[in-house]
Design a protein around this motif. Sequence first.
Motif, short mmCIF file in Angstrom:
data_model
loop_
_atom_site.label_atom_id
_atom_site.label_comp_id
_atom_site.label_asym_id
_atom_site.label_seq_id
_atom_site.Cartn_x
_atom_site.Cartn_y
_atom_site.Cartn_z
N ASN A 6 0.85 -1.20 0.00
CA ASN A 6 0.00 0.00 0.00
C ASN A 6 0.87 1.24 0.00
O ASN A 6 2.00 1.21 0.51
N ALA A 7 0.37 2.31 -0.55
CA ALA A 7 1.14 3.56 -0.61
C ALA A 7 1.61 3.96 0.78
O ALA A 7 0.86 3.86 1.75
N PRO A 8 2.86 4.41 0.90
CA PRO A 8 3.43 4.76 2.21
C PRO A 8 3.05 6.16 2.67
O PRO A 8 3.84 6.86 3.29
N SER A 9 1.83 6.59 2.42
CA SER A 9 1.39 7.96 2.68
C SER A 9 1.55 8.40 4.13
O SER A 9 1.80 9.57 4.41
N ALA A 10 1.40 7.48 5.08
CA ALA A 10 1.48 7.85 6.50
C ALA A 10 2.92 7.92 7.01
O ALA A 10 3.16 8.36 8.13
N LEU B 85 6.09 9.74 6.93
CA LEU B 85 6.64 11.03 6.53
C LEU B 85 8.14 11.08 6.78
O LEU B 85 8.61 10.65 7.84
N GLN C 95 11.52 18.99 2.21
CA GLN C 95 10.35 18.48 2.92
C GLN C 95 10.11 19.30 4.18
O GLN C 95 11.01 19.44 5.01
#
Length: 139
Positions: free
Chosen positions: A95-99, A101, A118
């Motif tokens: 799954n996308a590593p969106s969480a 940071l 960033q």
Amino acid sequence: MKLSGGCNCGQVRYELSGEPVRVGICHCEACRKHSGSAFSFFGIWPKAGATLSGELSCWQSQAGGDRFCPGCGSSLFCWSEDSDEIEIKLGTLDNAPSALLPLYELWTIRREPWLAPQNGAEQHRRNRRDDGIRPPANP
């Protein structure tokens, strides 16, 4: 937290337990060439929290042994034999590593000028151990 990932052909799989120790981005030449992109996005976990399956090939780099799938060539992780940590290439997660940071950026002297720092991440001109920490960008 439980995460899973693997290579493009499905021969190599992994599962991660717990939170990452740290998450970062590297703009160095080796990471660019290894990832085939402008930077590498990675997370560090304790090796004890990682379960790996499938056959791996290894290429030795300055960071240690870069492990990849011999079938499809996907670069998956890196670790040094004398370390208790494993570096996971976060693009290989299912799954996308969106969480996840990035808390720091390495080799910012090589960051592309069109790529903004960033927000909130420590900025290091080279490796974390090579220079002082610059204050994070304003969030």
